[in-house]
Motif scaffolding. Structure first.
Motif, PDB file in Angstrom:
ATOM      1  N   PHE A   1      -7.164   6.954   7.395  1.00 50.47           N
ATOM      2  CA  PHE A   1      -6.227   5.896   7.765  1.00 50.47           C
ATOM      3  C   PHE A   1      -5.134   5.772   6.711  1.00 50.47           C
ATOM      4  CE2 PHE A   1      -4.821   1.507   7.376  1.00 50.47           C
ATOM      5  CZ  PHE A   1      -4.460   1.195   8.676  1.00 50.47           C
ATOM      6  N   LEU A   2      -5.539   5.672   5.462  1.00 54.50           N
ATOM      7  CA  LEU A   2      -4.559   5.539   4.382  1.00 54.50           C
ATOM      8  C   LEU A   2      -3.749   6.817   4.197  1.00 54.50           C
ATOM      9  CD1 LEU A   2      -6.743   3.592   1.844  1.00 54.50           C
ATOM     10  CD2 LEU A   2      -4.885   2.701   3.237  1.00 54.50           C
ATOM     11  N   TRP A   3      -4.414   7.965   4.263  1.00 50.16           N
ATOM     12  CA  TRP A   3      -3.703   9.235   4.101  1.00 50.16           C
ATOM     13  C   TRP A   3      -2.664   9.423   5.205  1.00 50.16           C
ATOM     14  CZ3 TRP A   3      -3.522  13.513   7.319  1.00 50.16           C
ATOM     15  CH2 TRP A   3      -2.868  14.618   6.786  1.00 50.16           C
ATOM     16  N   PHE A   4      -3.060   9.199   6.448  1.00 52.76           N
ATOM     17  CA  PHE A   4      -2.139   9.371   7.567  1.00 52.76           C
ATOM     18  C   PHE A   4      -1.011   8.356   7.497  1.00 52.76           C
ATOM     19  CE2 PHE A   4      -0.641   9.214  11.923  1.00 52.76           C
ATOM     20  CZ  PHE A   4      -0.611  10.554  12.259  1.00 52.76           C
ATOM     21  N   GLY A   5      -1.339   7.134   7.080  1.00 50.15           N
ATOM     22  CA  GLY A   5      -0.304   6.112   6.963  1.00 50.15           C
ATOM     23  C   GLY A   5       0.745   6.465   5.934  1.00 50.15           C
ATOM     24  N   LEU A   6       0.293   6.941   4.779  1.00 54.14           N
ATOM     25  CA  LEU A   6       1.247   7.328   3.745  1.00 54.14           C
ATOM     26  C   LEU A   6       2.003   8.596   4.107  1.00 54.14           C
ATOM     27  CD1 LEU A   6      -0.876   6.557   0.586  1.00 54.14           C
ATOM     28  CD2 LEU A   6       1.071   5.267   1.452  1.00 54.14           C
ATOM     29  N   ASP A   7       1.335   9.514   4.797  1.00 53.56           N
ATOM     30  CA  ASP A   7       1.971  10.769   5.174  1.00 53.56           C
ATOM     31  C   ASP A   7       2.963  10.594   6.322  1.00 53.56           C
ATOM     32  OD1 ASP A   7       2.194  13.644   4.884  1.00 53.56           O
ATOM     33  OD2 ASP A   7       1.196  13.769   6.833  1.00 53.56           O
ATOM     34  N   SER A   8       2.788   9.545   7.113  1.00 49.19           N
ATOM     35  CA  SER A   8       3.637   9.376   8.297  1.00 49.19           C
ATOM     36  C   SER A   8       4.983   8.732   7.990  1.00 49.19           C
ATOM     37  CB  SER A   8       2.904   8.562   9.356  1.00 49.19           C
ATOM     38  OG  SER A   8       2.710   7.250   8.902  1.00 49.19           O
ATOM     39  N   ILE A   9       5.187   8.319   6.763  1.00 48.98           N
ATOM     40  CA  ILE A   9       6.462   7.699   6.419  1.00 48.98           C
ATOM     41  C   ILE A   9       7.579   8.736   6.570  1.00 48.98           C
ATOM     42  CG2 ILE A   9       7.802   6.592   4.586  1.00 48.98           C
ATOM     43  CD1 ILE A   9       5.133   5.559   3.470  1.00 48.98           C
ATOM     44  N   GLU A  10       8.420   8.530   7.555  1.00 47.24           N
ATOM     45  CA  GLU A  10       9.584   9.364   7.856  1.00 47.24           C
ATOM     46  C   GLU A  10       9.255  10.820   8.176  1.00 47.24           C
ATOM     47  OE1 GLU A  10      12.780   9.043   5.106  1.00 47.24           O
ATOM     48  OE2 GLU A  10      12.490   6.909   4.812  1.00 47.24           O
ATOM     49  N   LYS A  11       8.020  11.130   8.542  1.00 44.25           N
ATOM     50  CA  LYS A  11       7.674  12.497   8.902  1.00 44.25           C
ATOM     51  C   LYS A  11       7.203  12.632  10.338  1.00 44.25           C
ATOM     52  CE  LYS A  11       6.256  14.356   4.452  1.00 44.25           C
ATOM     53  NZ  LYS A  11       5.186  15.038   3.751  1.00 44.25           N
ATOM     54  N   ARG A  12       6.768  11.557  10.945  1.00 42.27           N
ATOM     55  CA  ARG A  12       6.151  11.641  12.269  1.00 42.27           C
ATOM     56  C   ARG A  12       6.836  10.675  13.234  1.00 42.27           C
ATOM     57  NH1 ARG A  12       1.424  14.437  11.451  1.00 42.27           N
ATOM     58  NH2 ARG A  12       0.501  14.219   9.412  1.00 42.27           N
ATOM     59  N   ASN A  13       6.487  10.851  14.482  1.00 42.66           N
ATOM     60  CA  ASN A  13       6.909   9.917  15.513  1.00 42.66           C
ATOM     61  C   ASN A  13       6.231   8.576  15.221  1.00 42.66           C
ATOM     62  OD1 ASN A  13       7.278   8.430  17.816  1.00 42.66           O
ATOM     63  ND2 ASN A  13       6.677  10.066  19.217  1.00 42.66           N
ATOM     64  N   PRO A  14       6.980   7.495  15.077  1.00 47.92           N
ATOM     65  CA  PRO A  14       6.349   6.215  14.726  1.00 47.92           C
ATOM     66  C   PRO A  14       5.377   5.699  15.779  1.00 47.92           C
ATOM     67  CG  PRO A  14       8.719   5.948  15.038  1.00 47.92           C
ATOM     68  CD  PRO A  14       8.435   7.401  15.126  1.00 47.92           C
ATOM     69  N   TRP A  15       5.604   5.999  17.052  1.00 43.95           N
ATOM     70  CA  TRP A  15       4.684   5.553  18.100  1.00 43.95           C
ATOM     71  C   TRP A  15       3.342   6.263  17.979  1.00 43.95           C
ATOM     72  CZ3 TRP A  15       5.727   1.326  20.694  1.00 43.95           C
ATOM     73  CH2 TRP A  15       7.054   0.923  20.791  1.00 43.95           C
ATOM     74  N   PHE A  16       3.386   7.559  17.738  1.00 46.70           N
ATOM     75  CA  PHE A  16       2.157   8.330  17.572  1.00 46.70           C
ATOM     76  C   PHE A  16       1.419   7.889  16.309  1.00 46.70           C
ATOM     77  CE2 PHE A  16      -0.010  12.066  15.748  1.00 46.70           C
ATOM     78  CZ  PHE A  16      -0.966  12.257  16.739  1.00 46.70           C
ATOM     79  N   ALA A  17       2.153   7.706  15.220  1.00 43.81           N
ATOM     80  CA  ALA A  17       1.535   7.286  13.966  1.00 43.81           C
ATOM     81  C   ALA A  17       0.886   5.914  14.120  1.00 43.81           C
ATOM     82  CB  ALA A  17       2.574   7.262  12.852  1.00 43.81           C
ATOM     83  N   ALA A  18       1.538   4.999  14.810  1.00 43.94           N
ATOM     84  CA  ALA A  18       0.973   3.670  15.021  1.00 43.94           C
ATOM     85  C   ALA A  18      -0.298   3.734  15.861  1.00 43.94           C
ATOM     86  CB  ALA A  18       1.996   2.761  15.691  1.00 43.94           C
ATOM     87  N   ALA A  19      -0.307   4.579  16.875  1.00 44.51           N
ATOM     88  CA  ALA A  19      -1.493   4.713  17.724  1.00 44.51           C
ATOM     89  C   ALA A  19      -2.675   5.290  16.936  1.00 44.51           C
ATOM     90  CB  ALA A  19      -1.181   5.602  18.929  1.00 44.51           C
ATOM     91  N   VAL A  20      -2.412   6.303  16.133  1.00 45.77           N
ATOM     92  CA  VAL A  20      -3.485   6.900  15.327  1.00 45.77           C
ATOM     93  C   VAL A  20      -4.005   5.896  14.298  1.00 45.77           C
ATOM     94  CG1 VAL A  20      -3.990   8.694  13.626  1.00 45.77           C
ATOM     95  CG2 VAL A  20      -2.715   9.263  15.687  1.00 45.77           C
ATOM     96  N   LEU A  21      -3.102   5.205  13.634  1.00 42.39           N
ATOM     97  CA  LEU A  21      -3.519   4.219  12.641  1.00 42.39           C
ATOM     98  C   LEU A  21      -4.293   3.066  13.281  1.00 42.39           C
ATOM     99  CD1 LEU A  21      -0.367   4.122  10.369  1.00 42.39           C
ATOM    100  CD2 LEU A  21      -2.597   5.097   9.836  1.00 42.39           C
ATOM    101  N   LEU A  22      -3.888   2.647  14.457  1.00 43.81           N
ATOM    102  CA  LEU A  22      -4.601   1.584  15.160  1.00 43.81           C
ATOM    103  C   LEU A  22      -6.013   2.031  15.525  1.00 43.81           C
ATOM    104  CD1 LEU A  22      -4.340  -1.265  16.378  1.00 43.81           C
ATOM    105  CD2 LEU A  22      -3.634  -0.156  18.501  1.00 43.81           C
ATOM    106  N   ALA A  23      -6.146   3.251  16.034  1.00 41.22           N
ATOM    107  CA  ALA A  23      -7.464   3.773  16.405  1.00 41.22           C
ATOM    108  C   ALA A  23      -8.365   3.915  15.176  1.00 41.22           C
ATOM    109  CB  ALA A  23      -7.314   5.118  17.111  1.00 41.22           C
ATOM    110  N   LEU A  24      -7.836   4.443  14.092  1.00 37.79           N
ATOM    111  CA  LEU A  24      -8.635   4.589  12.874  1.00 37.79           C
ATOM    112  C   LEU A  24      -9.009   3.223  12.289  1.00 37.79           C
ATOM    113  CD1 LEU A  24      -6.813   7.548  11.107  1.00 37.79           C
ATOM    114  CD2 LEU A  24      -9.151   7.546  11.997  1.00 37.79           C
TER     115      LEU A  24
END
Length: 64
Positions: free
Chosen positions: A19-42
């Motif tokens: 959760f923390l790794w993906f959250g920090l890695d998703s800053i300006e690198k990923r689609n924010p909708w996808f990142a939010a969905a993954v973070l919510l699920a985790l």
């Protein structure tokens, strides 16, 4: 604490790490909708795995 509580507590820690790794890695690198969905699920999975949450009266009444 029972061995199941210790095991689910360890599972919770394992779930918070990505959760923390993906959250920090998703800053300006990923689609924010996808990142939010993954973070919510985790986050939900880690919350449910927490032994303290499962020991509350609200959690016990949920199964009834």
């Amino acid at each position: 604490m029972t061995p199941l509580d210790i095991l689910t507590g360890a599972a919770e820690a394992v779930l918070w790490y990505p959760f923390l790794w993906f959250g920090l890695d998703s800053i300006e690198k990923r689609n924010p909708w996808f990142a939010a969905a993954v973070l919510l699920a985790l986050g939900y999975a880690a919350f449910v795995a927490c032994p303290w949450v499962r020991d509350t009266d609200a959690w016990k009444n949920l199964a009834q």
